[in-house]
Scaffold this active site. Structure first.
Site, PDB file in Angstrom:
ATOM      1  CB  ALA A  37      55.837  39.431  32.578  1.00 25.88           C
ATOM      2  N   GLY A  85      53.085  38.336  28.034  1.00 29.91           N
ATOM      3  CA  GLY A  85      54.046  37.239  27.877  1.00 29.91           C
ATOM      4  C   GLY A  85      53.348  35.903  27.648  1.00 29.91           C
ATOM      5  CD  GLU A 124      55.606  39.098  24.366  1.00 25.55           C
ATOM      6  OE1 GLU A 124      55.603  39.043  25.621  1.00 25.55           O
ATOM      7  OE2 GLU A 124      56.239  39.954  23.737  1.00 25.55           O
ATOM      8  CD  GLU A 181      52.700  43.007  26.731  1.00 27.94           C
ATOM      9  OE1 GLU A 181      51.710  43.307  26.029  1.00 27.94           O
ATOM     10  OE2 GLU A 181      53.324  41.937  26.618  1.00 27.94           O
TER      11      GLU A 181
HETATM   12  N1  DAK Z   1      51.240  39.196  37.222  1.00 28.91           N
HETATM   13  C1  DAK Z   1      51.092  38.962  38.545  1.00 28.91           C
HETATM   14  N2  DAK Z   1      49.933  38.605  39.110  1.00 28.91           N
HETATM   15  C2  DAK Z   1      48.868  38.469  38.302  1.00 28.91           C
HETATM   16  C3  DAK Z   1      48.937  38.693  36.904  1.00 28.91           C
HETATM   17  C4  DAK Z   1      50.203  39.067  36.365  1.00 28.91           C
HETATM   18  N3  DAK Z   1      50.403  39.255  35.053  1.00 28.91           N
HETATM   19  N4  DAK Z   1      47.715  38.495  36.388  1.00 28.91           N
HETATM   20  C5  DAK Z   1      46.915  38.148  37.407  1.00 28.91           C
HETATM   21  N5  DAK Z   1      47.597  38.139  38.574  1.00 28.91           N
HETATM   22  C6  DAK Z   1      47.119  37.816  39.912  1.00 28.91           C
HETATM   23  C7  DAK Z   1      46.260  38.946  40.462  1.00 28.91           C
HETATM   24  O1  DAK Z   1      47.049  39.941  41.030  1.00 28.91           O
HETATM   25  C8  DAK Z   1      45.440  38.184  41.487  1.00 28.91           C
HETATM   26  O2  DAK Z   1      46.226  37.935  42.637  1.00 28.91           O
HETATM   27  P1  DAK Z   1      45.752  38.418  44.101  1.00 28.91           P
HETATM   28  O3  DAK Z   1      45.493  39.868  43.974  1.00 28.91           O
HETATM   29  O4  DAK Z   1      44.508  37.616  44.338  1.00 28.91           O
HETATM   30  O5  DAK Z   1      46.892  38.068  45.009  1.00 28.91           O
HETATM   31  C9  DAK Z   1      45.201  36.844  40.816  1.00 28.91           C
HETATM   32  O6  DAK Z   1      46.236  36.709  39.860  1.00 28.91           O
HETATM   33  C10 DAK Z   1      43.863  36.770  40.110  1.00 28.91           C
HETATM   34  O7  DAK Z   1      43.786  37.871  39.208  1.00 28.91           O
HETATM   35  P2  DAK Z   1      42.514  38.832  39.115  1.00 28.91           P
HETATM   36  O8  DAK Z   1      41.845  38.965  40.447  1.00 28.91           O
HETATM   37  O9  DAK Z   1      42.943  40.090  38.433  1.00 28.91           O
HETATM   38  O10 DAK Z   1      41.564  37.972  38.177  1.00 28.91           O
HETATM   39  P3  DAK Z   1      40.440  38.453  37.165  1.00 28.91           P
HETATM   40  O11 DAK Z   1      39.804  37.206  36.698  1.00 28.91           O
HETATM   41  O12 DAK Z   1      39.606  39.538  37.788  1.00 28.91           O
HETATM   42  O13 DAK Z   1      41.223  39.138  35.930  1.00 28.91           O
HETATM   43  C11 DAK Z   1      42.970  39.233  34.223  1.00 28.91           C
HETATM   44  C12 DAK Z   1      42.037  38.336  35.077  1.00 28.91           C
HETATM   45  C13 DAK Z   1      43.903  38.274  33.480  1.00 28.91           C
HETATM   46  C14 DAK Z   1      42.139  40.004  33.209  1.00 28.91           C
HETATM   47  C15 DAK Z   1      43.731  40.206  35.136  1.00 28.91           C
HETATM   48  O14 DAK Z   1      44.332  39.468  36.187  1.00 28.91           O
HETATM   49  C16 DAK Z   1      44.801  40.961  34.408  1.00 28.91           C
HETATM   50  O15 DAK Z   1      44.520  41.929  33.689  1.00 28.91           O
HETATM   51  N6  DAK Z   1      46.058  40.581  34.596  1.00 28.91           N
HETATM   52  C17 DAK Z   1      47.215  41.263  34.036  1.00 28.91           C
HETATM   53  C18 DAK Z   1      47.330  41.033  32.548  1.00 28.91           C
HETATM   54  C19 DAK Z   1      48.499  41.814  31.955  1.00 28.91           C
HETATM   55  O16 DAK Z   1      48.549  43.039  32.041  1.00 28.91           O
HETATM   56  N7  DAK Z   1      49.422  41.112  31.370  1.00 28.91           N
HETATM   57  C20 DAK Z   1      50.664  41.681  30.774  1.00 28.91           C
HETATM   58  C21 DAK Z   1      51.749  41.686  31.835  1.00 28.91           C
HETATM   59  S1  DAK Z   1      53.241  42.464  31.229  1.00 28.91           S
HETATM   60  C22 DAK Z   1      60.199  40.407  28.636  1.00 28.91           C
HETATM   61  C23 DAK Z   1      59.417  39.363  28.276  1.00 28.91           C
HETATM   62  C24 DAK Z   1      58.042  39.421  28.472  1.00 28.91           C
HETATM   63  C25 DAK Z   1      57.457  40.535  29.051  1.00 28.91           C
HETATM   64  C26 DAK Z   1      58.258  41.597  29.420  1.00 28.91           C
HETATM   65  C27 DAK Z   1      59.623  41.536  29.206  1.00 28.91           C
HETATM   66  N8  DAK Z   1      61.610  40.360  28.427  1.00 28.91           N
HETATM   67  C28 DAK Z   1      62.205  39.100  27.957  1.00 28.91           C
HETATM   68  C29 DAK Z   1      62.427  41.506  28.583  1.00 28.91           C
HETATM   69  C30 DAK Z   1      56.033  40.537  29.274  1.00 28.91           C
HETATM   70  C31 DAK Z   1      55.377  41.500  29.923  1.00 28.91           C
HETATM   71  C32 DAK Z   1      53.992  41.240  30.333  1.00 28.91           C
HETATM   72  O17 DAK Z   1      53.401  40.208  30.087  1.00 28.91           O
END
Ligand code: DAK
Length: 259
Positions: free
Chosen positions: A67, A110, A113, A133
């Site tokens: 997400a 997500g 998922e 998450e």
């Molecule tokens: N959201 C927003 N931006 C993201 C992102 C994300 N999930 N993942 C990466 N980015 C952005 C980074 O902020 C960065 O942007 P700038 O800072 O350059 O503007 C750009 O993408 C490149 O990312 P990184 O610089 O971090 O790149 P790396 O290669 O160093 O790292 C990474 C890649 C994938 C390991 C890292 O970006 C990372 O850890 N990202 C977050 C992963 C994460 O935590 N995912 C879970 C998110 S929570 C629901 C349904 C679904 C959900 C919730 C509710 N309902 C129906 C109620 C789901 C929730 C989630 O998925």
């Protein structure tokens, strides 16, 4: 013509539509608009008889990093309660035609998922699946706690969701999360070939078989077997069944008309 901003639609080839997630600068983070567009594209594909199977892909480097965290940060409890996203996920869940996910690189939160909503996952050797998450103080919200445990089993699902550990393509294959591993540059092509293979079958048989298979997640064995029997009986009324059996007898390839 592609009228979308955050997804790209490919040409329909051999009854297969490819939908590519298209926010490369944010690792295809699933913002509200992307999910809305994905739901709209699937709605349109539902009623388009030229489309018999859908492939959802990211890029060669990333499927989706989850997400959009920046968007999520703006939502308070009421915002989450009134969020339109669950309805977009529902469109995906209720889609009757087969979906194949072509996954390269990160499929996190997500993103994982989304892959799990697909009927078949084909993954590149660089694929990484995870539910991180927990690192954000939250938990999966699009079925991650339910689908993952039914697919990979308790211990691995717990490890992924509670510890936030990411698994590689090999582990995903061993656990049954994915069907095949390919070279990253071949993932989309393999997923498309498989989709075209499915699209060459009778759409009626495919729809009922998918429904019966997914029903196994919902029902006890007896109920599932009963549903299978009913679906099998319905198929006896299809012209495609006559054609399939006739073609076998005549030692030729069946030509299905989806009736
Ligand atoms: N959201 C927003 N931006 C993201 C992102 C994300 N999930 N993942 C990466 N980015 C952005 C980074 O902020 C960065 O942007 P700038 O800072 O350059 O503007 C750009 O993408 C490149 O990312 P990184 O610089 O971090 O790149 P790396 O290669 O160093 O790292 C990474 C890649 C994938 C390991 C890292 O970006 C990372 O850890 N990202 C977050 C992963 C994460 O935590 N995912 C879970 C998110 S929570 C629901 C349904 C679904 C959900 C919730 C509710 N309902 C129906 C109620 C789901 C929730 C989630 O998925």
């Amino acid at each position: 013509m592609n009228t979308y901003q955050d997804i790209l639609l490919g040409e329909i080839e051999q009854s297969v539509l490819t939908i590519s997630l298209n926010r490369p600068e944010f690792h295809n983070a699933l913002c509200n608009n992307l999910l809305k567009e994905l739901a709209q594209a699937l709605d349109a594909a539902s009623s388009n008889a030229d489309i018999k199977c859908v492939v959802i892909s990211g890029s060669e480097k990333v499927f989706a990093a989850g997400a959009d965290i920046k968007e999520m940060a703006k939502l308070d409890a009421i915002g989450v309660l009134q969020d339109t996203r669950p309805q977009y996920w529902d469109t995906l869940r209720k889609f009757k035609k087969p979906i194949i996910a072509a996954v390269n690189g990160y499929a996190l939160g997500g993103g994982c998922e989304l892959a799990c909503h697909a009927d078949i996952i084909i993954a590149g050797s660089n694929a990484k699946f995870g539910q991180p998450e927990i690192n954000l103080g939250i938990m999966p919200g699009a079925g991650g706690t339910q689908r993952l445990i039914r697919t990979v089993g308790k211990s691995l699902a717990m490890k992924m969701v509670l510890a936030g550990e990411v698994i590689d393509a090999e582990t995903a294959l061993q656990s049954g999360l994915i069907a095949e591993i390919t070279q990253p540059e071949a993932t989309l092509e393999r997923a498309t070939k498989l989709a075209q293979q499915i699209a060459g079958k009778s759409a009626i048989a495919i729809q009922l078989a998918k429904q019966a298979l997914l029903e196994s997640f919902e029902t006890p064995l007896e109920t599932g077997l009963s549903l299978e029997r009913k679906a099998f009986t319905i198929l006896a009324a299809s012209e495609d069944r006559q054609e399939g059996i006739q073609a076998f007898m005549e030692k030729r390839k069946a030509v299905f008309k989806d009736v």
